[in-house]
Design a protein around this motif. Structure first.
Motif, PDB file in Angstrom:
ATOM      1  N   UNK A  26       9.548   8.412   5.900  1.00 46.49           N
ATOM      2  CA  UNK A  26       8.559   7.335   6.060  1.00 46.49           C
ATOM      3  C   UNK A  26       8.452   6.758   4.727  1.00 46.49           C
ATOM      4  N   UNK A  27       8.588   5.434   4.530  1.00 49.48           N
ATOM      5  CA  UNK A  27       8.447   4.673   3.292  1.00 49.48           C
ATOM      6  C   UNK A  27       6.742   4.705   2.771  1.00 49.48           C
ATOM      7  N   UNK A  28       6.489   4.794   1.659  1.00 48.11           N
ATOM      8  CA  UNK A  28       5.182   4.928   1.331  1.00 48.11           C
ATOM      9  C   UNK A  28       5.124   3.786   0.154  1.00 48.11           C
ATOM     10  N   UNK A  29       4.092   2.835   0.508  1.00 47.02           N
ATOM     11  CA  UNK A  29       3.888   1.691  -0.454  1.00 47.02           C
ATOM     12  C   UNK A  29       2.567   1.498  -0.720  1.00 47.02           C
ATOM     13  N   UNK A  30       1.703   0.649  -1.535  1.00 46.36           N
ATOM     14  CA  UNK A  30       0.307   0.620  -2.241  1.00 46.36           C
ATOM     15  C   UNK A  30       0.079  -1.016  -2.366  1.00 46.36           C
ATOM     16  N   UNK A  31      -0.913  -1.383  -1.759  1.00 46.76           N
ATOM     17  CA  UNK A  31      -1.530  -2.874  -2.003  1.00 46.76           C
ATOM     18  C   UNK A  31      -1.528  -3.065  -3.354  1.00 46.76           C
ATOM     19  N   UNK A  32      -1.215  -4.286  -4.002  1.00 45.31           N
ATOM     20  CA  UNK A  32      -1.406  -4.716  -5.264  1.00 45.31           C
ATOM     21  C   UNK A  32      -2.267  -5.788  -5.466  1.00 45.31           C
ATOM     22  N   UNK A  33      -2.830  -5.974  -6.800  1.00 42.70           N
ATOM     23  CA  UNK A  33      -3.638  -7.178  -6.987  1.00 42.70           C
ATOM     24  C   UNK A  33      -2.987  -7.621  -8.427  1.00 42.70           C
ATOM     25  N   UNK A  34      -2.794  -9.088  -8.493  1.00 36.50           N
ATOM     26  CA  UNK A  34      -2.376  -9.460  -9.847  1.00 36.50           C
ATOM     27  C   UNK A  34      -3.275 -10.832 -10.144  1.00 36.50           C
ATOM     28  N   UNK A  35      -2.972 -11.133 -11.239  1.00 36.24           N
ATOM     29  CA  UNK A  35      -3.721 -12.528 -11.645  1.00 36.24           C
ATOM     30  C   UNK A  35      -2.793 -13.530 -11.730  1.00 36.24           C
ATOM     31  N   UNK A  36      -2.942 -14.744 -11.419  1.00 35.47           N
ATOM     32  CA  UNK A  36      -2.119 -15.887 -11.424  1.00 35.47           C
ATOM     33  C   UNK A  36      -1.373 -15.927 -12.697  1.00 35.47           C
ATOM     34  N   UNK A  37      -0.131 -15.973 -12.641  1.00 36.28           N
ATOM     35  CA  UNK A  37       0.676 -16.105 -13.988  1.00 36.28           C
ATOM     36  C   UNK A  37       0.921 -14.990 -14.650  1.00 36.28           C
ATOM     37  N   UNK A  38       0.543 -13.694 -14.032  1.00 39.31           N
ATOM     38  CA  UNK A  38       0.835 -12.377 -14.482  1.00 39.31           C
ATOM     39  C   UNK A  38       2.257 -11.748 -13.860  1.00 39.31           C
ATOM     40  N   UNK A  39       2.276 -10.625 -13.912  1.00 40.36           N
ATOM     41  CA  UNK A  39       3.628  -9.664 -13.520  1.00 40.36           C
ATOM     42  C   UNK A  39       3.145  -8.459 -12.715  1.00 40.36           C
ATOM     43  N   UNK A  40       3.647  -8.268 -11.597  1.00 38.70           N
ATOM     44  CA  UNK A  40       3.265  -7.012 -10.971  1.00 38.70           C
ATOM     45  C   UNK A  40       4.635  -6.381 -10.180  1.00 38.70           C
ATOM     46  N   UNK A  41       4.541  -5.095 -10.204  1.00 43.46           N
ATOM     47  CA  UNK A  41       5.720  -4.302  -9.840  1.00 43.46           C
ATOM     48  C   UNK A  41       5.293  -3.643  -8.144  1.00 43.46           C
ATOM     49  N   UNK A  42       6.187  -3.867  -7.463  1.00 44.72           N
ATOM     50  CA  UNK A  42       6.133  -3.559  -6.056  1.00 44.72           C
ATOM     51  C   UNK A  42       6.935  -2.454  -5.828  1.00 44.72           C
ATOM     52  N   UNK A  43       6.424  -1.216  -5.471  1.00 44.93           N
ATOM     53  CA  UNK A  43       7.133   0.299  -5.318  1.00 44.93           C
ATOM     54  C   UNK A  43       7.126   0.739  -3.924  1.00 44.93           C
ATOM     55  N   UNK A  44       8.260   1.242  -3.556  1.00 47.39           N
ATOM     56  CA  UNK A  44       8.502   1.979  -2.343  1.00 47.39           C
ATOM     57  C   UNK A  44       9.210   3.001  -2.503  1.00 47.39           C
ATOM     58  N   UNK A  45       8.588   4.104  -1.961  1.00 43.44           N
ATOM     59  CA  UNK A  45       9.257   5.427  -2.062  1.00 43.44           C
ATOM     60  C   UNK A  45       9.105   6.204  -0.692  1.00 43.44           C
ATOM     61  N   UNK A  46       9.948   7.250  -0.773  1.00 41.90           N
ATOM     62  CA  UNK A  46      10.307   8.083   0.518  1.00 41.90           C
ATOM     63  C   UNK A  46      10.189   9.556  -0.009  1.00 41.90           C
ATOM     64  N   UNK A  47       9.585  10.529   0.608  1.00 42.89           N
ATOM     65  CA  UNK A  47       9.801  11.851   0.457  1.00 42.89           C
ATOM     66  C   UNK A  47      11.186  12.490   0.698  1.00 42.89           C
ATOM     67  N   UNK A  48      11.749  12.003   1.643  1.00 46.68           N
ATOM     68  CA  UNK A  48      13.047  12.655   2.098  1.00 46.68           C
ATOM     69  C   UNK A  48      13.931  11.649   2.364  1.00 46.68           C
ATOM     70  N   UNK A  49      15.273  11.536   2.183  1.00 50.21           N
ATOM     71  CA  UNK A  49      16.151  10.569   2.326  1.00 50.21           C
ATOM     72  C   UNK A  49      17.711  10.938   2.183  1.00 50.21           C
ATOM     73  N   UNK A  50      18.343  10.733   3.257  1.00 50.41           N
ATOM     74  CA  UNK A  50      19.849  11.469   3.205  1.00 50.41           C
ATOM     75  C   UNK A  50      20.545  10.101   2.778  1.00 50.41           C
ATOM     76  N   UNK A  51      20.206   9.429   1.728  1.00 49.92           N
ATOM     77  CA  UNK A  51      21.061   8.525   1.268  1.00 49.92           C
ATOM     78  C   UNK A  51      21.104   6.947   2.334  1.00 49.92           C
TER      79      UNK A  51
END
Length: 429
Positions: A26-51
Motif C-alpha cells: 500500500x503506498x504511503x503519502x503525506x499532505x504538503x503545504x508550500x508558499x507560492x514561489x517556493x519548492x516542495x517535495x512529494x514522496x510516495x513509499x511502500x513497506x513491501x514491493x516486489x519490483x
C-alpha cells in the motif's frame, strides 16, 4: 484421496503467501503545504514491493513520473529519488495552479493508490495606505484605507498609532483563488496627531520572517497656543526678572509681541525683548501691571497675560554666611539649663515634650485645688464653732449703784458684783 488433500493444502498455502505480500503493498503519502514561489517535495513509499512500479500524477491526472521515467515536460518538476520502495519528486517555483490532489499509484493487481493534497499559500502584497492628505487641518475628519492583494487564505490587517494597536474596519473580497483585503480607519484630527506615525501591518501564515507593512506620518496644521512662564515666584524691587512667551503651533508662530496694559512697553532701557523673552534688569514699583504676549500664524492668533506685582525689598539684611573672626564660646551652664527645657535650642525636639508638660500642669492644678478646698472647710468649721459658744460680756461698771443710798454702799456693791463676775468669764480668741 490423499492426493486431493495435499493439492488443496498446497493451494491454500500459495494463496496465503500471495495475500500476505499483496497486503503490504500500500503506498504511503503525506499532505504538503508550500508558499507560492517556493519548492516542495512529494514522496510516495511502500513497506513491501516486489519490483512493482510507482507513479506520480498531478490533479489533472497527468503522469509526472513513472518510476524514474519523466512523463510530463515541465522543467519545474524533477526526480529526487526512485527505488522499489520510494518515489520522490520535486516541484519548484510553485504556482497557485499547482494546488490540488496528487496521486501515487502502485501497479499491482489490482492497482493501489494514495492521494496527497498540495496546498499553495498566496503571499500577500505589500500594503498601501490611501486617504492621507498632508498637511491635515486640526478638526478635519479623514479616512485612512490600507489594502493588500494576493493573499491565500485572506490576510489580516492591523493598525498601529505609533506603537499602540488600534482597531479598524476590515473588508475581504475574493479574486480568483486569492483575496483582496481592506481595512479603514476613521480619524478626527487634532494637534496631538501631528507627527504621529500610522502603520498598517499584514498578518499572514505565509509571512513568517519578513512581515509586510506600510507607514504614514500625519502632519497637522493648527493655530498656536500661548502661555507665559516667569522666573520668580515673588518678584521684589531691584531683582532681575524674566518672562517667557511659550507658543506652540504649526506652522511655527511668527515673532511674539509684548505689551503692557494694552500699550507699548514704556521703558525699553530696563525691559529687554529678545525673541520670546521679556527681561527686567532691575524691578521697581513702576513695573506693576498686566503684560500680554501675542503670537500667531496663518491659521489664527492667540495670546496670554501675566499680572506683575513688585513687592518691597527686604528691610532686614539676610543672615551672613561668613563666620566671625573671634567666635564666642558657648556657656556650659546655659546649655545645661536649656537642654531639657527648650528642645528648640538644641535642635532635637522631644516628640513627647508636649504631653509631659501637660501632665505636670494638671498635677500642680490638682494640688492647688485640694489646698483651697481644705482651707475653705476649716474656715466654715471654725465659724460654726464660734457661733455656738458665744457668751455674756461683763464690764467693771458698778452694777446696782443706782439703788445704793450713798457712794460707799455703791462701791461695796460694785466690788461684790466684780467678785461674783470672776466666776463668769468669757474668753475671746
Amino acid at each position: 484421496m490423499n492426493l486431493k488433500s495435499n493439492l488443496i493444502f498446497t493451494l491454500y498455502t500459495i494463496y496465503g503467501i500471495l495475500l500476505k505480500g499483496i497486503s503490504g503493498q500500500y503506498p504511503l503519502v503525506q499532505n504538503m503545504t508550500v508558499t507560492e514561489g517556493g519548492t516542495v517535495n512529494m514522496t510516495c513509499r511502500v513497506e513491501y514491493n516486489d519490483n512493482t512500479s510507482l507513479q506520480w500524477s498531478n490533479p489533472a491526472q497527468q503522469t509526472l513520473f513513472f518510476g524514474d521515467k519523466k512523463a510530463l515536460r515541465d522543467n519545474r518538476i524533477e526526480l529526487v529519488r526512485a527505488s522499489s520502495s520510494e518515489l520522490t519528486i520535486s516541484i519548484s517555483d510553485v504556482m497557485l495552479s499547482d494546488e490540488g490532489m496528487y496521486t501515487c499509484s502502485l501497479f499491482t493487481m489490482p492497482v493501489r493508490t494514495a492521494k496527497a493534497y498540495l496546498t499553495v499559500l498566496g503571499v500577500p502584497e505589500k500594503p498601501e495606505i490611501d486617504g492621507l492628505t498632508n498637511p491635515a487641518m486640526e478638526g478635519d475628519h479623514i479616512t485612512l484605507t490600507c489594502m493588500t492583494q494576493g493573499s491565500k487564505p485572506a490576510a489580516d490587517l492591523r493598525w498601529y498609532r505609533n506603537e499602540k494597536e488600534i482597531k479598524g474596519a476590515k473588508e475581504v473580497n475574493a479574486s480568483g483563488k486569492t483575496f483582496t483585503v481592506r481595512s479603514s480607519l476613521q480619524l478626527h484630527v487634532d494637534r496631538n496627531d501631528d507627527g504621529v506615525a500610522y502603520t498598517c501591518k499584514v498578518d499572514h501564515v505565509a509571512l513568517t520572517q519578513t512581515p509586510q507593512q506600510a507607514t504614514e506620518v500625519l502632519e497637522v496644521h493648527y493655530a498656536p497656543r500661548v502661555e507665559i512662564t516667569n522666573s520668580l515666584v515673588v518678584p521684589q524691587e531691584g531683582q532681575y526678572f524674566k518672562l517667557e512667551c511659550v507658543s506652540k503651533g504649526n506652522p511655527s508662530p511668527d515673532p511674539v509681541k509684548w505689551t503692557k496694559d494694552g500699550a507699548e512697553l514704556p521703558d525699553l532701557d530696563r525691559m529687554i525683548v529678545e525673541g520670546r523673552e521679556l527681561t527686567f534688569t532691575s524691578l521697581n514699583k513702576t513695573d506693576n501691571g498686566t503684560y500680554r504676549c501675542e503670537a500667531g500664524n496663518h491659521l489664527g492668533t492667540n495670546s496670554a497675560e501675566y499680572v506683575l506685582y513688585v513687592y518691597d525689598s527686604p528691610t532686614t539684611p539676610p543672615p551672613s554666611t561668613t563666620p566671625p573672626l573671634h567666635p564666642i564660646p558657648p556657656d556650659p551652664t546655659a546649655l545645661l539649663g536649656t537642654h531639657d527645657s527648650d528642645p528648640t535650642v538644641t535642635g532635637n525636639r522631644d516628640p513627647n515634650a508636649v504631653g509631659q508638660h501637660g501632665t505636670d500642669h494638671a498635677l500642680i492644678g490638682g494640688v492647688v485645688a485640694v489646698v483651697v478646698f481644705v482651707t475653705l472647710c476649716l474656715i466654715i468649721v471654725l465659724g460654726r464653732y464660734l457661733a455656738r459658744h458665744k457668751g455674756t460680756y461683763l464690764t467693771n461698771e458698778a452694777k446696782g449703784a443706782d439703788d445704793a443710798p450713798d457712794a460707799d454702799t455703791a462701791i461695796i456693791n460694785a466690788e461684790g458684783n466684780h467678785a461674783h463676775a470672776e466666776e463668769k468669764k468669757e474668753y475671746f480668741i
